[in-house]
Design a protein around this motif. Structure first.
Motif, PDB file in Angstrom:
ATOM      1  N   THR A   1       0.840  -1.185   0.000  1.00  0.00           N
ATOM      2  CA  THR A   1       0.000   0.000   0.000  1.00  0.00           C
ATOM      3  C   THR A   1       0.874   1.232   0.000  1.00  0.00           C
ATOM      4  O   THR A   1       2.043   1.199   0.373  1.00  0.00           O
ATOM      5  CB  THR A   1      -0.927   0.035   1.233  1.00  0.00           C
ATOM      6  OG1 THR A   1      -0.121  -0.053   2.418  1.00  0.00           O
ATOM      7  CG2 THR A   1      -1.913  -1.112   1.222  1.00  0.00           C
TER       8      THR A   1
ATOM      9  N   TYR B   1       0.623   5.499   1.037  1.00  0.00           N
ATOM     10  CA  TYR B   1      -0.197   6.622   1.489  1.00  0.00           C
ATOM     11  C   TYR B   1       0.519   7.926   1.200  1.00  0.00           C
ATOM     12  O   TYR B   1       1.736   8.007   1.163  1.00  0.00           O
ATOM     13  CB  TYR B   1      -0.574   6.457   2.963  1.00  0.00           C
ATOM     14  CG  TYR B   1       0.254   7.172   4.010  1.00  0.00           C
ATOM     15  CD1 TYR B   1      -0.050   8.473   4.382  1.00  0.00           C
ATOM     16  CD2 TYR B   1       1.304   6.534   4.669  1.00  0.00           C
ATOM     17  CE1 TYR B   1       0.663   9.118   5.366  1.00  0.00           C
ATOM     18  CE2 TYR B   1       2.023   7.162   5.663  1.00  0.00           C
ATOM     19  CZ  TYR B   1       1.697   8.463   6.006  1.00  0.00           C
ATOM     20  OH  TYR B   1       2.411   9.099   6.995  1.00  0.00           O
TER      21      TYR B   1
ATOM     22  N   GLU C   1      -4.525  10.059   1.527  1.00  0.00           N
ATOM     23  CA  GLU C   1      -5.073   8.987   0.714  1.00  0.00           C
ATOM     24  C   GLU C   1      -4.161   7.769   0.758  1.00  0.00           C
ATOM     25  O   GLU C   1      -2.945   7.906   0.892  1.00  0.00           O
ATOM     26  CB  GLU C   1      -5.243   9.444  -0.744  1.00  0.00           C
ATOM     27  CG  GLU C   1      -6.317  10.490  -0.968  1.00  0.00           C
ATOM     28  CD  GLU C   1      -7.732   9.904  -0.935  1.00  0.00           C
ATOM     29  OE1 GLU C   1      -7.869   8.692  -0.630  1.00  0.00           O
ATOM     30  OE2 GLU C   1      -8.675  10.653  -1.222  1.00  0.00           O
ATOM     31  N   CYS C   2      -4.756   6.604   0.635  1.00  0.00           N
ATOM     32  CA  CYS C   2      -3.985   5.369   0.647  1.00  0.00           C
ATOM     33  C   CYS C   2      -4.612   4.383  -0.322  1.00  0.00           C
ATOM     34  O   CYS C   2      -5.805   4.074  -0.217  1.00  0.00           O
ATOM     35  CB  CYS C   2      -3.958   4.792   2.061  1.00  0.00           C
ATOM     36  SG  CYS C   2      -3.031   3.237   2.217  1.00  0.00           S
TER      37      CYS C   2
ATOM     38  N   CYS D   1      -8.755   0.784  -1.768  1.00  0.00           N
ATOM     39  CA  CYS D   1      -8.292   1.988  -1.086  1.00  0.00           C
ATOM     40  C   CYS D   1      -9.046   2.092   0.231  1.00  0.00           C
ATOM     41  O   CYS D   1     -10.072   1.441   0.426  1.00  0.00           O
ATOM     42  CB  CYS D   1      -8.519   3.235  -1.932  1.00  0.00           C
ATOM     43  SG  CYS D   1     -10.262   3.591  -2.295  1.00  0.00           S
TER      44      CYS D   1
ATOM     45  N   TRP E   1      -4.161   8.237  12.202  1.00  0.00           N
ATOM     46  CA  TRP E   1      -4.507   7.641  10.909  1.00  0.00           C
ATOM     47  C   TRP E   1      -4.060   6.188  10.854  1.00  0.00           C
ATOM     48  O   TRP E   1      -4.806   5.313  10.389  1.00  0.00           O
ATOM     49  CB  TRP E   1      -3.856   8.448   9.785  1.00  0.00           C
ATOM     50  CG  TRP E   1      -4.039   7.827   8.421  1.00  0.00           C
ATOM     51  CD1 TRP E   1      -5.085   8.014   7.566  1.00  0.00           C
ATOM     52  CD2 TRP E   1      -3.146   6.917   7.776  1.00  0.00           C
ATOM     53  NE1 TRP E   1      -4.915   7.266   6.424  1.00  0.00           N
ATOM     54  CE2 TRP E   1      -3.733   6.576   6.532  1.00  0.00           C
ATOM     55  CE3 TRP E   1      -1.918   6.343   8.122  1.00  0.00           C
ATOM     56  CZ2 TRP E   1      -3.124   5.698   5.635  1.00  0.00           C
ATOM     57  CZ3 TRP E   1      -1.315   5.468   7.226  1.00  0.00           C
ATOM     58  CH2 TRP E   1      -1.914   5.154   5.994  1.00  0.00           C
TER      59      TRP E   1
ATOM     60  N   PHE F   1      -5.723   3.018   8.888  1.00  0.00           N
ATOM     61  CA  PHE F   1      -4.953   2.089   8.064  1.00  0.00           C
ATOM     62  C   PHE F   1      -4.984   0.661   8.616  1.00  0.00           C
ATOM     63  O   PHE F   1      -5.297  -0.285   7.883  1.00  0.00           O
ATOM     64  CB  PHE F   1      -3.504   2.570   7.934  1.00  0.00           C
ATOM     65  CG  PHE F   1      -2.629   1.585   7.189  1.00  0.00           C
ATOM     66  CD1 PHE F   1      -2.686   1.510   5.804  1.00  0.00           C
ATOM     67  CD2 PHE F   1      -1.772   0.733   7.875  1.00  0.00           C
ATOM     68  CE1 PHE F   1      -1.904   0.597   5.109  1.00  0.00           C
ATOM     69  CE2 PHE F   1      -0.978  -0.188   7.186  1.00  0.00           C
ATOM     70  CZ  PHE F   1      -1.048  -0.250   5.801  1.00  0.00           C
TER      71      PHE F   1
ATOM     72  N   PHE G   1       5.599   5.503   1.714  1.00  0.00           N
ATOM     73  CA  PHE G   1       5.201   6.890   1.952  1.00  0.00           C
ATOM     74  C   PHE G   1       6.377   7.820   1.736  1.00  0.00           C
ATOM     75  O   PHE G   1       7.515   7.377   1.541  1.00  0.00           O
ATOM     76  CB  PHE G   1       4.649   7.069   3.375  1.00  0.00           C
ATOM     77  CG  PHE G   1       5.590   6.610   4.457  1.00  0.00           C
ATOM     78  CD1 PHE G   1       6.454   7.492   5.061  1.00  0.00           C
ATOM     79  CD2 PHE G   1       5.595   5.279   4.857  1.00  0.00           C
ATOM     80  CE1 PHE G   1       7.314   7.071   6.055  1.00  0.00           C
ATOM     81  CE2 PHE G   1       6.458   4.855   5.853  1.00  0.00           C
ATOM     82  CZ  PHE G   1       7.322   5.747   6.446  1.00  0.00           C
TER      83      PHE G   1
END
Length: 207
Positions: free
Chosen positions: A3, A5, A17-18, A25, A67, A72, A88
């Motif tokens: 993933t 983000y 956003e991820c 998502c 978050w 997540f 990230f």
């Protein structure tokens, strides 16, 4: 499961956003400019987002950790004892010790991407963010015309962003984003061979 983000900033607001290479998502986290979230900032029919506030409308250590733990981890929970990979920006505020310790404890491998490579390696930057900013801008202009140029409000951002996001955040775009970044399928040579990257590496060859 891989993933990524990323923080998207749009004048006085930000959205965390991820997306996943597994073509999914999670909910976005909207960060308003302010001290605390005001209920009046959300539209009457708010989209299924989470909300936070920061004086600079930017992510900080506390918001990043919230978050991670509240969004997540529960929304990407794998079956069994599988690990997750979280990509990230290479920014210290994203990877506090508390953040990193929690990731290690929950079988999340954190991979900060090299600095100044967002336009080359960031899946969200490569495919998602430019279109969504453009669609948001178009919808904002349309709203201003309807309102005879009156200033837009914070709750307008949520509505307009949600509409732009629905048109952009699609599984096919998730696949294209990770592929263009050379991540899934893993193909770093495809990134090196891209004309925009060649111009960065050797400006003379890019001409």
């Amino acid at each position: 499961k891989e993933t990524q983000y990323r923080l998207l900033s749009i004048i006085g607001h930000a959205a965390v956003e991820c997306i996943s290479a597994g073509v999914t998502c999670i909910q976005p986290l909207v960060i308003f400019e302010g001290i605390n979230v005001n209920i009046d900032w959300a539209p009457h029919d708010p989209p299924p987002y989470k909300y936070a506030a920061d004086p600079t409308a930017w992510i900080n250590d506390d918001i990043a950790y919230w978050w991670l733990t509240e969004m997540f981890l529960p929304q990407t929970k794998p079956s069994g004892t599988q690990y997750r990979i979280l990509l990230f920006d290479n920014h210290s505020i994203h990877l506090s010790k508390q953040f990193e310790d929690e990731c290690r404890k929950r079988r999340v491998i954190t991979i900060p991407l090299p600095a100044h490579t967002s336009d080359v390696l960031q899946p969200l930057d490569l495919i998602m963010f430019s279109p969504i900013k453009g669609k948001h801008k178009d919808k904002l202009y349309q709203l201003c015309e309807l309102n005879d140029g009156d200033n837009t409000k914070k709750k307008d951002f949520c509505h307009l962003y949600h509409e732009a996001r629905k048109e952009t955040f699609k599984p096919s775009n998730f696949i294209s984003a990770f592929k263009r970044a050379g991540l899934v399928p893993f193909n770093p040579q495809s990134v090196i061979n891209r004309p925009d990257v060649i111009k960065i590496i050797n400006p003379q060859l890019g001409n």
